[in-house]
Design a protein around this motif. Structure first.
Motif, PDB file in Angstrom:
ATOM      1  N   VAL A 196      -7.795 -10.849   1.035  1.00  0.00           N
ATOM      2  CA  VAL A 196      -7.557  -9.811   0.042  1.00  0.00           C
ATOM      3  C   VAL A 196      -6.344 -10.233  -0.405  1.00  0.00           C
ATOM      4  N   GLN A 197      -6.084  -9.939  -1.965  1.00  0.00           N
ATOM      5  CA  GLN A 197      -4.775 -10.137  -2.394  1.00  0.00           C
ATOM      6  C   GLN A 197      -3.942  -8.798  -3.040  1.00  0.00           C
ATOM      7  N   THR A 198      -5.025  -7.617  -3.206  1.00  0.00           N
ATOM      8  CA  THR A 198      -4.578  -6.527  -3.825  1.00  0.00           C
ATOM      9  C   THR A 198      -5.000  -5.171  -3.224  1.00  0.00           C
ATOM     10  N   PRO A 199      -4.518  -4.177  -3.482  1.00  0.00           N
ATOM     11  CA  PRO A 199      -4.703  -2.939  -2.426  1.00  0.00           C
ATOM     12  C   PRO A 199      -6.366  -2.426  -2.854  1.00  0.00           C
ATOM     13  N   LEU A 243       0.887  -1.200  -0.027  1.00  0.00           N
ATOM     14  CA  LEU A 243       0.078  -0.068   0.187  1.00  0.00           C
ATOM     15  C   LEU A 243       0.839   1.285  -0.069  1.00  0.00           C
ATOM     16  N   SER A 244       0.456   2.386  -0.712  1.00  0.00           N
ATOM     17  CA  SER A 244       1.004   3.642  -0.893  1.00  0.00           C
ATOM     18  C   SER A 244       0.604   4.307   0.378  1.00  0.00           C
ATOM     19  N   PRO A 245       1.464   5.376   0.965  1.00  0.00           N
ATOM     20  CA  PRO A 245       0.789   6.445   1.787  1.00  0.00           C
ATOM     21  C   PRO A 245      -0.649   6.653   1.614  1.00  0.00           C
ATOM     22  N   ASP A 246      -0.991   6.965   0.176  1.00  0.00           N
ATOM     23  CA  ASP A 246      -2.293   7.768  -0.213  1.00  0.00           C
ATOM     24  C   ASP A 246      -3.302   6.472  -0.001  1.00  0.00           C
ATOM     25  N   GLN A 247      -2.894   5.381  -0.287  1.00  0.00           N
ATOM     26  CA  GLN A 247      -3.996   4.227  -0.336  1.00  0.00           C
ATOM     27  C   GLN A 247      -4.209   3.997   1.283  1.00  0.00           C
ATOM     28  N   GLN A 249      -8.894  -4.665  -3.661  1.00  0.00           N
ATOM     29  CA  GLN A 249      -9.625  -5.464  -2.872  1.00  0.00           C
ATOM     30  C   GLN A 249      -9.639  -5.016  -1.311  1.00  0.00           C
ATOM     31  N   PHE A 250      -8.477  -4.693  -0.851  1.00  0.00           N
ATOM     32  CA  PHE A 250      -8.469  -4.113   0.522  1.00  0.00           C
ATOM     33  C   PHE A 250      -9.118  -3.048   0.885  1.00  0.00           C
ATOM     34  N   LEU A 251      -9.205  -1.821   0.054  1.00  0.00           N
ATOM     35  CA  LEU A 251      -9.937  -0.633  -0.133  1.00  0.00           C
ATOM     36  C   LEU A 251     -11.442  -1.045  -0.362  1.00  0.00           C
ATOM     37  N   ALA A 252     -11.848  -1.917  -0.913  1.00  0.00           N
ATOM     38  CA  ALA A 252     -13.205  -2.012  -1.382  1.00  0.00           C
ATOM     39  C   ALA A 252     -13.831  -2.760   0.138  1.00  0.00           C
ATOM     40  N   CYS A 253     -13.092  -3.566   0.597  1.00  0.00           N
ATOM     41  CA  CYS A 253     -13.337  -4.269   2.013  1.00  0.00           C
ATOM     42  C   CYS A 253     -13.389  -3.347   3.244  1.00  0.00           C
ATOM     43  N   ARG A 254     -12.600  -2.257   3.244  1.00  0.00           N
ATOM     44  CA  ARG A 254     -12.737  -1.129   4.102  1.00  0.00           C
ATOM     45  C   ARG A 254     -13.988  -0.486   3.887  1.00  0.00           C
ATOM     46  N   PRO A 290     -17.696  -8.644   4.580  1.00  0.00           N
ATOM     47  CA  PRO A 290     -16.326  -8.193   4.076  1.00  0.00           C
ATOM     48  C   PRO A 290     -15.115  -8.062   5.475  1.00  0.00           C
ATOM     49  N   VAL A 291     -15.695  -8.231   6.416  1.00  0.00           N
ATOM     50  CA  VAL A 291     -14.608  -8.579   7.618  1.00  0.00           C
ATOM     51  C   VAL A 291     -13.849  -9.856   7.367  1.00  0.00           C
ATOM     52  N   ILE A 292     -14.561 -10.776   6.926  1.00  0.00           N
ATOM     53  CA  ILE A 292     -13.958 -12.274   6.572  1.00  0.00           C
ATOM     54  C   ILE A 292     -13.003 -11.802   5.235  1.00  0.00           C
ATOM     55  N   LEU A 293     -13.684 -11.321   4.335  1.00  0.00           N
ATOM     56  CA  LEU A 293     -13.052 -11.096   3.099  1.00  0.00           C
ATOM     57  C   LEU A 293     -11.828 -10.383   3.202  1.00  0.00           C
ATOM     58  N   THR A 294     -11.856  -9.188   4.187  1.00  0.00           N
ATOM     59  CA  THR A 294     -10.583  -8.646   4.446  1.00  0.00           C
ATOM     60  C   THR A 294      -9.266  -9.496   4.747  1.00  0.00           C
ATOM     61  N   GLY A 295      -9.891 -10.899   5.299  1.00  0.00           N
ATOM     62  CA  GLY A 295      -8.376 -11.735   5.676  1.00  0.00           C
ATOM     63  C   GLY A 295      -7.974 -12.519   4.169  1.00  0.00           C
TER      64      GLY A 295
END
Length: 474
Positions: free
Chosen positions: A108-111, A55-59, A113-118, A101-106
């Motif tokens: 994730v493979q890409t930034p 993840l970048s600082p912006d991400q 996917q992580f942002l979508a889960c958040r 989405p809490v479970i899917l956070t565990g």
């Protein structure tokens, strides 16, 4: 349509688990705790997430913004749904769907996917609104402020307990042979699974009101809290100026608490030269004050209300908001660690009491739209957090850039020192501005008024013949 005699609880007897209101209180508080625990559960693992996903600082910053943004919209929507379908079904579905989405956070493979889960994980922050709606429907006016504040305070502990709990879960899965680099993933899956199970518990062990569920009451032709059509209640809510004053009030207490504690770790390090672990423990200890501080706000709101009517609740809310603003303003000027901690404790106590006092007023604005009003006011907290964070971030970014520019040619250590001092001064001035705005908000709260009929209804509710302890009353 028949009118039924209310059996709302007039006492907060926490050991009477046979009481429907008390049982609902405990289950809603635990559900709220787990939602906040899962919502902020990734925070202790962010260094691992940043490293593994790149993840970048912006991400990283966007992940924070998305989580808060999702909550704003969810809180606005869930309140209206509570008025229509009842808190039991709304909480059940929020817990079950929010667990995904809490479970899917565990997983994730890409930034992305992580942002979508958040973004979608943020929806479970709406649990606060349902908790307040459900306790408002279960407790009479003489104790509803205390009940609301206590359930909210204990549930809110989940947002701080994850700092200890999630690493412990990760350590436990590592002891079973899981790779340390994957431990955060398993921890998120476990947290989400518990939320899912809480949804099932909520469905089978709670009901919407002491008299029954909304659907059952409608089928029997009995009167329910949202007696008018849901759309009418919601329109009345958004047209009521008092709702928007409380929106601002909650932005000035819960919103500011989120922002101050979110920036306090760095501020304590930069201002008082503390180690990160020490600063983090101080902030965590203040978050744990939710065990009793919110309850105090609701308790005194009820006491003022019992003595001076609904106007008394507003008066206490205005006073405690002014105290909160003063404590934060004074803290922003302190350079002594001892004095700084004293005023930070005072701020923590007053800001959480203000949150409890806010929801000792909310249930009396419009009883036909308790859910809608709770959703709007609750969303105000997240809006306040977002705006305050933007203010502090912008002031700090400008100050740090100037400090770095003026320190060109010096050693890296001196540049970092200058940057830290600039950030501390910028945040300090931001706290001062925010403190002043909170004081103004406290004065503005005095504009909230209630009719003679509202006062009469509140008095009658405490004089109901159900004061004796019973399975429904508690």
């Amino acid at each position: 349509m028949k009118t039924i005699v209310t059996t709302k609880a007039t006492k907060l007897n926490l050991t009477n688990l046979k009481s429907i209101p008390i049982r609902t209180f405990w289950i809603s508080a635990i559900a709220f705790f787990m939602c906040f625990f899962s919502w902020f559960g990734i925070v202790p693992f962010m260094p691992d997430v940043v490293k593994e996903l790149g993840l970048s600082p912006d991400q990283k910053w966007n992940a924070v913004i998305l989580a808060v943004t999702g909550t704003v919209f969810a809180r606005l929507l869930i309140g209206k749904l509570c008025d229509k379908y009842g808190p039991r079904l709304c909480y059940t579905w929020l817990l079950i769907l929010g667990a995904i989405p809490v479970i899917l956070t565990g997983l994730v493979q890409t930034p992305f996917q992580f942002l979508a889960c958040r973004l979608f994980v943020g929806f479970i922050g709406a649990s606060f609104v349902i908790t307040q709606v459900h306790t408002s429907l279960m407790f009479a006016s003489n104790v509803v402020g205390t009940a609301n504040a206590t359930s909210a305070g204990w549930g809110n502990l989940g947002g701080g307990a994850n700092r200890l709990g999630m690493p412990l879960i990760a350590a436990a899965v590592i002891s079973f042979g899981v790779a340390e680099t994957d431990a955060w993933r398993y921890a998120m899956v476990i947290a989400g699974s518990i939320c899912f199970l809480m949804g099932i518990v909520y469905y089978f062990f709670t009901q919407d009101t002491p008299e029954g569920n909304f659907k059952e009451l409608k089928e029997k032709g009995k009167k329910i809290p949202n007696a008018k059509k849901d759309e009418v209640g919601f329109l009345e809510a958004i047209k009521d100026y008092r709702v928007w004053i409380l929106f601002i009030v909650y932005a000035a207490c819960f919103g500011i608490e989120l922002t101050v504690y979110g920036t306090m770790d760095d501020y304590l390090q930069n201002t008082f030269r503390l180690e990160r672990i020490t600063a983090g423990n101080i902030v965590l200890s203040f978050a744990l004050m939710n065990i009793f501080a919110r309850t105090l706000g609701g308790f005194f709101g009820d006491r003022f209300g019992n003595k001076k009517g609904l106007r008394g609740r507003v008066l206490f809310l205005a006073i405690i908001l002014a105290v909160e603003g003063i404590m934060l303003s004074v803290f922003s000027t302190i350079t002594s660690l001892t004095l700084g901690i004293f005023f930070l404790v005072a701020f923590s106590l007053s800001v959480q009491m203000a949150e409890g006092a806010t929801f000792s007023v909310v249930p009396f604005i419009n009883k036909r739209a308790i859910g809608s009003i709770s959703g709007i006011v609750g969303a105000g907290g997240n809006v306040g957090a977002f705006l305050a964070a933007i203010l502090l971030k912008s002031k700090s970014a400008i100050a740090e850039k100037i400090a770095i520019a003026e320190s060109q040619g010096l050693s890296n250590d001196l540049i970092k020192t200058a940057q830290a001092e600039a950030a501390a001064n910028a945040v300090s001035s931001g706290y001062l501005i925010i403190g002043f705005l909170v004081i103004v908000t406290g004065i503005t709260a005095l504009a909230i008024r209630f009719s003679v009929q509202d006062e009469k209804v509140a008095r009658m509710e405490t004089q109901q013949p159900s004061g004796k302890l019973s399975p429904a009353n508690g």
